[in-house]
Design an enzyme around this catalytic site. Structure first.
Site, PDB file in Angstrom:
ATOM      1  N   ARG A 265       0.854  -1.187   0.000  1.00  0.00           N
ATOM      2  CA  ARG A 265       0.000   0.000   0.000  1.00  0.00           C
ATOM      3  C   ARG A 265       0.891   1.238   0.000  1.00  0.00           C
ATOM      4  O   ARG A 265       1.720   1.399   0.900  1.00  0.00           O
ATOM      5  CB  ARG A 265      -0.877  -0.009   1.256  1.00  0.00           C
ATOM      6  CG  ARG A 265      -2.143   0.820   1.151  1.00  0.00           C
ATOM      7  CD  ARG A 265      -2.869   0.867   2.481  1.00  0.00           C
ATOM      8  NE  ARG A 265      -2.222   1.783   3.388  1.00  0.00           N
ATOM      9  CZ  ARG A 265      -2.213   1.650   4.714  1.00  0.00           C
ATOM     10  NH1 ARG A 265      -2.813   0.646   5.305  1.00  0.00           N
ATOM     11  NH2 ARG A 265      -1.581   2.530   5.467  1.00  0.00           N
ATOM     12  N   HIS A 269      -4.306   4.368   4.562  1.00  0.00           N
ATOM     13  CA  HIS A 269      -5.327   3.309   4.493  1.00  0.00           C
ATOM     14  C   HIS A 269      -6.616   3.857   3.877  1.00  0.00           C
ATOM     15  O   HIS A 269      -7.171   3.293   2.941  1.00  0.00           O
ATOM     16  CB  HIS A 269      -5.598   2.755   5.895  1.00  0.00           C
ATOM     17  CG  HIS A 269      -6.832   1.937   5.981  1.00  0.00           C
ATOM     18  ND1 HIS A 269      -6.924   0.682   5.412  1.00  0.00           N
ATOM     19  CD2 HIS A 269      -8.049   2.195   6.525  1.00  0.00           C
ATOM     20  CE1 HIS A 269      -8.147   0.200   5.625  1.00  0.00           C
ATOM     21  NE2 HIS A 269      -8.848   1.100   6.290  1.00  0.00           N
ATOM     22  N   TYR A 278       2.819   5.532  11.207  1.00  0.00           N
ATOM     23  CA  TYR A 278       3.322   4.173  11.457  1.00  0.00           C
ATOM     24  C   TYR A 278       4.112   3.595  10.290  1.00  0.00           C
ATOM     25  O   TYR A 278       4.543   2.450  10.340  1.00  0.00           O
ATOM     26  CB  TYR A 278       2.155   3.237  11.818  1.00  0.00           C
ATOM     27  CG  TYR A 278       1.053   3.244  10.771  1.00  0.00           C
ATOM     28  CD1 TYR A 278       1.140   2.434   9.638  1.00  0.00           C
ATOM     29  CD2 TYR A 278      -0.064   4.061  10.902  1.00  0.00           C
ATOM     30  CE1 TYR A 278       0.142   2.447   8.671  1.00  0.00           C
ATOM     31  CE2 TYR A 278      -1.064   4.092   9.933  1.00  0.00           C
ATOM     32  CZ  TYR A 278      -0.960   3.283   8.832  1.00  0.00           C
ATOM     33  OH  TYR A 278      -1.924   3.292   7.874  1.00  0.00           O
TER      34      TYR A 278
HETATM   35  C1  LIG Z   1     -15.291  -6.785  10.562  1.00  0.00           C
HETATM   36  C2  LIG Z   1     -14.515  -5.500  10.449  1.00  0.00           C
HETATM   37  N1  LIG Z   1     -13.618  -5.177  11.403  1.00  0.00           N
HETATM   38  C3  LIG Z   1     -12.940  -4.026  11.343  1.00  0.00           C
HETATM   39  C4  LIG Z   1     -13.111  -3.163  10.301  1.00  0.00           C
HETATM   40  C5  LIG Z   1     -12.335  -1.839  10.246  1.00  0.00           C
HETATM   41  N2  LIG Z   1     -11.306  -1.899   9.194  1.00  0.00           N
HETATM   42  C6  LIG Z   1     -11.535  -1.404   7.977  1.00  0.00           C
HETATM   43  S1  LIG Z   1     -10.289  -1.723   6.924  1.00  0.00           S
HETATM   44  C7  LIG Z   1      -9.396  -2.533   8.092  1.00  0.00           C
HETATM   45  C8  LIG Z   1      -8.072  -3.135   7.726  1.00  0.00           C
HETATM   46  C9  LIG Z   1      -8.190  -4.116   6.602  1.00  0.00           C
HETATM   47  O1  LIG Z   1      -6.946  -4.589   6.200  1.00  0.00           O
HETATM   48  P1  LIG Z   1      -6.798  -5.571   4.962  1.00  0.00           P
HETATM   49  O2  LIG Z   1      -7.813  -6.660   5.070  1.00  0.00           O
HETATM   50  O3  LIG Z   1      -5.384  -5.985   4.881  1.00  0.00           O
HETATM   51  O4  LIG Z   1      -7.203  -4.699   3.710  1.00  0.00           O
HETATM   52  P2  LIG Z   1      -6.515  -3.370   3.182  1.00  0.00           P
HETATM   53  O5  LIG Z   1      -7.306  -2.250   3.764  1.00  0.00           O
HETATM   54  O6  LIG Z   1      -5.105  -3.383   3.640  1.00  0.00           O
HETATM   55  O7  LIG Z   1      -6.621  -3.411   1.711  1.00  0.00           O
HETATM   56  C10 LIG Z   1     -10.079  -2.527   9.302  1.00  0.00           C
HETATM   57  C11 LIG Z   1      -9.566  -3.106  10.555  1.00  0.00           C
HETATM   58  C12 LIG Z   1     -14.052  -3.529   9.316  1.00  0.00           C
HETATM   59  N3  LIG Z   1     -14.286  -2.763   8.250  1.00  0.00           N
HETATM   60  N4  LIG Z   1     -14.719  -4.699   9.409  1.00  0.00           N
END
Ligand SMILES: Cc1ncc(C[n+]2csc(CCOP(=O)(O)OP(=O)(O)O)c2C)c(N)n1
Ligand SMILES: Cc1ncc(C[n+]2csc(CCOP(=O)(O)OP(=O)(O)O)c2C)c(N)n1
Ligand SMILES: [Mg+2]
Ligand SMILES: [Mg+2]
Lengths: 363, 326, 326, 363
Positions: A265, A269, A278
């Site tokens: 990435r 985020h 971070y």
């Molecule tokens: C069930 C749930 N828990 C927490 C969140 C909050 N949240 C949104 S994105 C994220 C991180 C996701 O990381 P990843 O799966 O690696 O996808 P990326 O955003 O890095 O593409 C979190 C914790 C959420 N959307 N859904």
């Protein structure tokens, strides 16, 4: 290892996790290109990746100027969503997560739809030009999409259709139980499901190593008896080909596949996040040199007479398209209080009808 | 026609659905060859095939998600959760997707599915097998919650749930799965989904209940009648949405209302009904609205379950207070 | 002393807990180096170490289970769910284990833990980031549910939750995370857990609310006062158990009661309060008990969220009805 | 396989799943016995397995005569729970599922506690003679136990203790997301957690092949980067030794282990079930010949002068013990309405105090 104890252990099973790449970070081909990769297609993939980045940039800009809500860009990961979209047939169904703009654009979702959605209006999910009206909207609750994706794949198999479902998620999503349950269903019933994990090495601020101790994300398929593969997620050709292979296999009743697309990435985020809090500067710097758009540009420049003029023309074309989409979005009429009620049920219960009327009267 | 039990009526409704619609599938844990742990799906796999009556892996979130995906794609899934106490792993799928898909897509995608689950206590089952948490789902907009209390209503309401274009949680009062028999013609006729049933009429008191508790409620009504107190008895049946019209019609007449349910009182569906009465029928109320319910404790294991569930005596004790109130 | 915001008070309470008890751990998604997506845990990892302030993998059921296991073993976990809309995957662990462990083992094992989650709308967040489903948890016996509405109450109630020997769901009104400032001495003093706060006194009307809606409720009370209507305003704070004593004391005095909350009306906590009034204060009620709440629809995306949430105007409109009722 | 496409795939990782056995179905040793397996210990393990079966039989009998609730026997799988219990130290914590009687008996749980629990009284979970008061009661919601087990392991690691947690489940439980999430946490933080899966090849009526398409259950650990092993679950020596090895590794900060103990359910799922409705007669017959108690008895007869007299003496001893436990259970005073309220909270809220009083008055 428990097997280091001084006993005889018999071997029951063996698994190998492989990786696919066609073009490396120096834009050199590491093997002959697959058949689909004609000059024209490579240019088209390049264009799509740039289109994705343009639209993302505009979205971030809209958010920063108070004209859109929280937005998740996909900077640095455009090869993944672009490759997926290009490999899919219209009859396939897409179950996206929130970082798949490059795929959405190939599924008939317009930037104005994307802006409308992240601007806070459910109407962004109507997708009037959808290539497949069964495509799902973005799944916000992490990993939940894999379950209904498996359900759609089940329906396709039940009906004897020869299409397939693609579902995506981040590497963080593989920590959720839903991911494993869905893969297990797909394995058990050999469903036409392709799961692509965008391993961008961060889940918001949590680095990949704090997410799981598995050597690869791909190997998580082994638990469910599901075929798996890692691809270089910055190599759009590898992503495109791996997804195509998996879809072909799925369509010909060969069962599900889990693909890990390894990338990084290169942005916050979401607009609500601050990567600099971070970020690992060294990693980030290295990652920037691997990013997919520059990689393809270098290749096109070396092999297909790509140059600054063409680049500028392309970007200005994409940019004006994106500006127009933004304007269309901004000109849309805002949703009204009725809209809150009208689509709750096919037949609005009397109780809710009454509430809708009261709501309109300000109660 | 032979009289059938509530669970046989459920089986009959599913068989009807499977027979008349090739897009209908029934699935869940042990619903196939075994016919379900209560035999609700008995013989269905034999009659309609392994493709249409499917044993799933053991994962409730997956069962729910599977149904959502199928429904969005045009099938008519009827999914079983083996017990209501095991529906919680599926909570996210039900609340975040099934209930929201239509609204999220402004009508483009929807979820015509039925989630079935046996609920309630009184069958001497182990922990987690006797829950009554219908209120959790009644708080979720976009979801319908339905509970039958007789074989005929089980048949007609399950068919209605199946025909409905939106997700329906169909909760089955397992304590009375085999307690009553009725003649139920297999005519495919659905009952209305958002209507309560006025099953006994009287001018003095309104008794509202649903599911297995209808038994105790009706018995109490009969006892009261012997004491000269005549009750309207309402089988709520549609837990969400609530048919307030039927309730208001009765309570504005009787001026006294009791609600009987097995779930804990705090946050139970009875609270909603009483709250609506406090808002919309205050001037008609001649006595406090009393809820006779499970206590605000965990549903106890079987040794104490009888003490937890509203008994005829408990209903009558409270009725006395309500009737004597002036 | 400088005045601090609600979220700073929460941070201060956690820092206090970490500092004074080596058995206390804070964990969840992004709570470590990043300090939480809202910065509730800002600097805690830096100050107390990676062993005590821990980023977990992305799995809510796991976060809940982790807390349960730790608590049963003698630690004092404070676990964060990033948003209330993402608590549902943990529903089974919370409902089936955290809330039941003490009773299940007749007191042998217990769960002294705190589950924190930001909740509610109004911050222009994406879908699923604006939920208010406290009622789902208020229906679960064995669980305490607490919602603060000021920095001081956030500090005192979070410490109380942390000290409590039972599981507490601590919901944080994120809309007012930074809206108010108060001087909050870091004295480690806990507030009582099952008490409501009477925050304004008046003889004509009782207004009950909690969390962010306290803002609109207090503003409405002020407007009403200008119109000559003096209100008792109650910050419920303890959503479960409900402090009915404080409510009854007020309503038996005023005879008029309105409840304001952001959650959907059907099955909301307001229903419980109204139902209790219909049962225990009927004769004192001089007007219908009115609930000003979110509609019985899905919480809309941000473009409509303002229309969904109770506004001062909506409260006043309803107040007029209540006050004019005779 | 997706890697059968005509491209070069590089290998990223390799995994091997092994199996451990010491004594085969003919009661022959397939390798030298581990050190713990003295004559005395083998006899003790045999006694414990028989004790488990006796107590199970009594429970079923109590249920059939209306004196107990639904009960899950462990007939045919006694080696698994017995081996686990024998390998554990008192300082370890046990998080059982509902088919672990052989372990419970070694953790200070008495048959009368077990009967009290399944008889419908929470007091059965008090376990006054528990070897470790942190041991959990049975987990009824499938797979949920793995999560709190990982939490306890986390607490142990945090405190720097050198003990470990053992959690169990059936092969059906590995389809639930909770199983994977817990393993992933244990892997990520290298927690002292040992998960033992009792693969009895049925989840009520659902056969193992309809549960998952993975070749082994053990390999599900690979997804989480967790060391894994299959043991012959009818070989109590193998179970005992594998669990001991895993516990040793866990205690010495070597991280978690997933153990699949392969066996076969030789009884109804519970007393509420009827195995004959769906049993596979051929499998069942074959399975009976592999069952652990007969296997050990044959071995003891051949190598340790076990004989019918000793057998009869043992069984009658166990039987009288079990009868006594049943009698103690039947003589227990039944729970009272207060008990419903008294343990809901450490400090009963005023609201509930009032309800308790009303309840006692019959309201
Ligand atoms: C069930 C749930 N828990 C927490 C969140 C909050 N949240 C949104 S994105 C994220 C991180 C996701 O990381 P990843 O799966 O690696 O996808 P990326 O955003 O890095 O593409 C979190 C914790 C959420 N959307 N859904
Ligand atoms: C979450 C949940 N879903 C369903 C059930 C009902 N149920 C009880 S045992 C069982 C089968 C379990 O099979 P397995 O895990 O293989 O263990 P076994 O009983 O074979 O030892 C089911 C479905 C449950 N207890 N919990
Ligand atoms: Mg990621
Ligand atoms: Mg099994």
């Amino acid at each position: 290892m428990i097997t280091s104890a001084p006993y005889q252990f018999s071997e029951l099973a063996q698994f190998h996790v492989h990786r696919l790449q066609f073009m490396n970070e120096q834009s050199e081909l590491t093997q002959a290109l697959p058949a689909f990769a004609t000059d024209e297609t490579l240019l088209e993939l390049y264009r799509l990746m740039c289109f994705t980045r343009s639209g993302d940039e505009k979205a971030v800009n809209l958010q920063r100027t108070g004209q859109c809500g929280t937005y998740p860009a996909s900077t640095g990961q455009e090869a993944i969503s672009t490759g997926i979209g290009h490999a899919m047939a219209d009859s396939d169904v897409f179950c996206p997560y929130y970082r798949d703009q490059g795929t959405l654009l190939q599924r008939g979702v317009r930037w104005e739809d994307i802006y409308t959605y992240w601007g806070g209006d459910e109407a962004g999910n109507l997708i009037p030009e959808a290539v497949n009206t069964h495509d799902f909207p973005v799944s916000v609750p992490i990993a939940s999409q894999f379950q209904y994706a498996a359900g759609i794949a089940f329906a396709m198999a039940y009906r004897g259709e020869s299409n397939a479902v693609v579902a995506t998620g981040g590497e963080g999503s593989t920590s959720e139980g839903d991911f494993h349950e869905a893969l297990n269903l797909a394995g058990t019933h050999q469903l036409p499901l392709v799961v692509v994990i965008n391993n961008n090495q961060w889940a918001i601020s949590v680095p990949r190593d704090s997410q799981t101790s598995s050597q690869t994300i791909a190997q998580k398929g082994i638990a469910a008896g599901v075929d798996c593969l890692q691809v270089d997620g910055n190599d759009v050709i590898a992503v495109r080909e791996a997804v195509a292979l998996a879809l072909e296999k799925a369509r010909s009743k060969g069962g599900p596949t889990l693909i890990e697309a390894l990338s990084y990435r290169l942005c916050d985020h979401t607009t609500a996040d601050d990567f600099s809090r971070y970020a690992d500067e060294a990693h980030l710097k290295a990652a920037k040199e691997h990013e997919p758009i520059a990689r393809m540009r270098r290749y096109l420049t070396e092999h297909h007479q790509w140059n600054d003029d063409k680049e500028n023309a392309l970007l200005s074309d994409l940019n004006s398209h994106v500006q127009e989409a933004a304007q269309t979005y901004l000109n849309r009429s805002k949703p009204k209080i009725d809209d809150m009620f009208n689509h709750m049920y096919a037949h609005l219960p009397k109780e809710l009808e009454e509430q809708r009327e009261l709501a309109k009267e300000g109660y | 026609m032979t009289a059938i039990t509530l669970i046989q009526a459920i089986n009959q409704a599913m068989a009807y659905a499977l027979k008349h619609d090739p897009d209908t599938l029934v699935f869940g844990e042990d619903v196939g060859h075994n016919g379900g742990v209560f035999r609700a799906t008995d013989t269905l796999q034999e009659r309609f095939g392994k493709e249409r009556v499917v044993d799933t892996p053991l994962a409730e979130s997956m069962i729910a998600g599977m149904a959502i995906g199928m429904a969005s794609y045009g099938l008519k899934p009827i999914a079983e959760f083996q017990f209501m106490g095991f529906i919680y792993p599926a909570f996210n799928q039900i609340v975040s997707h099934a209930a929201r898909l239509r609204n999220r897509t402004r009508g483009r995608l929807h979820c015509p599915l039925v989630f079935r689950a046996p609920y309630g206590g009184g069958i001497h089952a182990p922990e987690h097998h006797s829950e009554s948490t219908e209120a959790l789902f009644a708080h979720i907009p976009g979801l319908r919650v339905v509970i039958p209390s007789t074989p005929a209503r089980a048949y007609g309401l399950l068919l209605a749930a199946w025909q409905d274009p939106d997700p329906v949680l169909f909760l089955e009062p397992k304590r009375i799965y085999r307690a009553l028999k009725q003649e139920v013609p297999d005519d495919g006729k659905a009952l209305p989904l958002d209507k309560a049933f006025l099953v006994r009429e009287g001018k003095d008191l309104t008794l509202i209940s649903w599911g297995a508790c209808m038994q105790e409620t009706l018995q109490a009504a009969q006892s009261l009648s012997q004491q000269g107190v005549e009750s309207d008895v309402i089988d709520l049946a549609s837990i969400s949405p609530i048919d307030m019209e039927t309730i208001l019609n009765s309570v504005t007449k009787t001026g006294r209302c009791m609600i009987v349910h097995e779930a804990a009182r705090q946050g139970g569906v009875g609270a909603d009904i009483a709250a609506r009465l406090a808002e919309e029928a205050l001037c008609y109320l001649r006595a406090p609205v009393v809820r006779v319910t499970g206590y605000d404790t965990t549903m106890p294991y079987m040794a104490l379950e009888k003490q937890y569930m509203p008994s005829v005596q408990r209903i009558l004790k409270h009725a006395q207070t309500v009737m004597e109130f002036a």
